[in-house]
Design an enzyme around this catalytic site. Structure first.
Site, PDB file in Angstrom:
ATOM      1  N   GLY A  70      94.398  87.945 140.669  1.00 21.82           N
ATOM      2  CA  GLY A  70      94.478  86.607 140.086  1.00 21.82           C
ATOM      3  C   GLY A  70      94.186  86.657 138.591  1.00 21.82           C
ATOM      4  CB  THR A  71      91.724  88.641 136.652  1.00 22.79           C
ATOM      5  OG1 THR A  71      90.610  88.168 137.412  1.00 22.79           O
ATOM      6  CG2 THR A  71      91.315  88.840 135.206  1.00 22.79           C
ATOM      7  CG  ASN A 150      85.806  79.246 140.689  1.00 17.27           C
ATOM      8  OD1 ASN A 150      86.276  78.548 139.801  1.00 17.27           O
ATOM      9  ND2 ASN A 150      84.920  80.174 140.444  1.00 17.27           N
ATOM     10  CD  GLN A 176      88.526  79.943 145.041  1.00 23.18           C
ATOM     11  OE1 GLN A 176      88.509  79.702 146.247  1.00 23.18           O
ATOM     12  NE2 GLN A 176      87.917  81.002 144.528  1.00 23.18           N
ATOM     13  CB  SER A 194      93.808  85.954 143.919  1.00 23.27           C
ATOM     14  OG  SER A 194      93.081  87.071 144.333  1.00 23.27           O
ATOM     15  CB  ALA A 195      96.341  88.980 148.145  1.00 28.07           C
ATOM     16  CG  HIS A 196      90.395  88.944 146.806  1.00 29.54           C
ATOM     17  ND1 HIS A 196      89.058  88.618 146.779  1.00 29.54           N
ATOM     18  CD2 HIS A 196      90.835  88.811 145.537  1.00 29.54           C
ATOM     19  CE1 HIS A 196      88.718  88.315 145.531  1.00 29.54           C
ATOM     20  NE2 HIS A 196      89.778  88.422 144.767  1.00 29.54           N
ATOM     21  CB  THR A 232     104.850 102.579 141.206  1.00 34.13           C
ATOM     22  OG1 THR A 232     105.555 103.493 140.360  1.00 34.13           O
ATOM     23  CG2 THR A 232     105.324 102.729 142.643  1.00 34.13           C
ATOM     24  CB  CYS A 320      83.437  86.259 138.133  1.00 27.64           C
ATOM     25  SG  CYS A 320      84.772  86.644 139.247  1.00 27.64           S
TER      26      CYS A 320
HETATM   27  N1  PLP Z   1      90.619  82.235 139.402  1.00 25.19           N
HETATM   28  C1  PLP Z   1      89.772  81.686 140.284  1.00 25.19           C
HETATM   29  C2  PLP Z   1      89.666  80.201 140.354  1.00 25.19           C
HETATM   30  C3  PLP Z   1      88.984  82.496 141.111  1.00 25.19           C
HETATM   31  O1  PLP Z   1      88.134  81.931 141.972  1.00 25.19           O
HETATM   32  C4  PLP Z   1      89.115  83.890 141.004  1.00 25.19           C
HETATM   33  C5  PLP Z   1      88.266  84.789 141.815  1.00 25.19           C
HETATM   34  O2  PLP Z   1      87.072  84.561 141.979  1.00 25.19           O
HETATM   35  C6  PLP Z   1      90.048  84.428 140.085  1.00 25.19           C
HETATM   36  C7  PLP Z   1      90.773  83.563 139.307  1.00 25.19           C
HETATM   37  C8  PLP Z   1      90.232  85.883 139.927  1.00 25.19           C
HETATM   38  O3  PLP Z   1      90.989  86.444 140.984  1.00 25.19           O
HETATM   39  P1  PLP Z   1      90.930  88.011 141.237  1.00 25.19           P
HETATM   40  O4  PLP Z   1      89.616  88.303 141.874  1.00 25.19           O
HETATM   41  O5  PLP Z   1      92.083  88.301 142.159  1.00 25.19           O
HETATM   42  O6  PLP Z   1      91.099  88.672 139.920  1.00 25.19           O
END
Ligand code: PLP
Length: 380
Positions: A70-71, A150, A176, A194-196, A232, A320
């Site tokens: 996601g970042t 989040n 989210q 973001s997948a996780h 890749t 984070c």
């Molecule tokens: N944006 C939001 C709102 C998030 O909650 C998060 C992860 O905590 C991210 C971005 C970052 O995603 P990733 O962990 O896949 O880099």
């Protein structure tokens, strides 16, 4: 048995996703760029995943760019537009409650000569579209407003923001909201995923980019992902993301109703059993799975570790922000909470794997932990 209530940090990967990824790692491990049949098989998995994710997002498959997280998707959207539209203007607007993936990218761009504006939120964690509109001028090329916060779960009024965007493009961090709310692609130019966070693999993300919108790639090389994200492809990760996205989209409304019922049960339990608490999640326009609560006169971090000793996992804010330079949540600070309320905040984030028993045990453990802290002071 543990009770996992930290699903906004990350989720347990679905068994089906793990099985598919293991099969691809063991057997279908070709490179999609290879011309032989193993390459073609890998390419088919990528195509299928792109279709599945596009269906979950509500866009066309060609509008999805796979990234590493996601970042990266936030970085690619923001830098990609800022650089592509530099001649049109250098002003960029966002909100004070964004994830660091957005806020730190804005800070870096400010150092590179862009003009950035960070708009505040109200005490419930909502951005006011009119206030945001005041920050947007004719030279503004990008507005970035997250869909769901989040830390507190507030759902931002993206349609109203889009109405006031002038010449700017609108990007939304939808990390989210995917799998919990419909993604309003009809009003968005770009969106990050973001997948996780949806029971998929870590280290997998995606960017939705509307139609033929031009962005500057941030990684150059072999030209994968139509030149927007060279490198890749992580085929098992992409396939796992695709499967997780289809599973998240399937019966989304029912699942979210069930999660919201658990979240409300937790809120009720806390309010009934524990005095002097402040609920920081708004009671309207909030995502189904997040409940942020301040246990006044305590320290969230101590409560977290006390619960952990009983196998209950929660968070003091975003995962984070535990690495952040400043103490305390920037989101709760932007909402104007007192130092005491910020210090005593805990974020509970639920998934469909949580049961009523999980909630009852959590309320019981919380009641004891908070009582003990308030009577004995800080302890570990
Ligand atoms: N944006 C939001 C709102 C998030 O909650 C998060 C992860 O905590 C991210 C971005 C970052 O995603 P990733 O962990 O896949 O880099």
């Amino acid at each position: 048995m543990s009770i996992y209530l930290d699903n906004s940090a990350t989720t347990r990967q679905h068994e089906e996703v793990t099985n598919l990824m293991c099969r691809l790692m063991r057997e279908d491990y070709g490179n999609p760029s290879s011309l032989h049949h193993m390459g073609l098989a890998a390419e088919r998995h990528v195509k299928q995943a792109r279709r599945s994710l596009a269906r979950a997002v509500g866009c066309r498959a060609e509008e999805i760019v796979f990234t590493s997280c996601g970042t990266e998707s936030d970085n690619l959207a923001i830098r990609g537009i800022a650089e592509a539209r530099r001649r049109a203007g250098r002003r960029l607007v966002t909100t004070a409650i964004e994830h660091p993936a957005v806020l730190e990218t804005f800070a870096a761009l400010e150092n590179e000569g862009y003009e950035t504006c960070i708009v505040g939120v109200d005490k419930e964690g909502f951005v006011d579209p009119d206030r945001l509109a005041e920050a947007v001028d004719e030279e503004t090329t990008l507005i970035s407003v997250m869909h769901v916060n989040n830390e507190v779960g507030s759902i931002q009024p993206l349609a109203a923001v889009a109405e006031k965007k002038k010449n700017a493009l609108l990007h939304s961090d939808c990390v989210q909201s995917l799998g919990k709310l419909p993604i309003p692609t009809e009003v968005l130019d770009l969106a990050s995923f973001s997948a996780h966070k949806i029971h998929g693999p870590k280290g997998m993300g995606a960017l939705y980019k509307a139609g033929s919108l031009h962005i500057i790639p941030q990684q150059t090389g072999g030209g994968q992902e139509k030149g927007l994200r060279s490198g890749t492809e992580n085929v098992p990760g992409i396939a796992g993301f695709g499967l997780a996205a289809s599973m998240a989209a399937e019966s989304m409304d029912e699942r979210c109703t069930q999660i919201a019922a658990m979240r409300d049960y937790l809120r009720r339990g806390i309010l009934d059993e524990i005095p002097d608490v402040r609920i920081n999640t708004p009671d309207h326009d909030a995502v189904c799975c997040i409940l942020n609560v301040s246990f006044l006169g305590t320290r969230g971090e101590v409560i977290l570790h006390t619960l952990e000793q009983q196998g209950i996992y929660v968070s003091t804010g975003s995962a984070c922000s535990s690495h952040a330079k400043t103490r305390g949540s920037h989101v709760l600070r932007a909402m104007g909470l007192s130092g005491e309320a910020i210090e005593g905040a805990i974020r509970f984030s639920l998934s469909a794997y949580n049961t009523k028993e999980d909630i009852e045990q959590t309320v019981d453990a919380l009641k004891k932990a908070v009582h003990r802290f308030r009577h004995l002071g800080g302890f570990r």
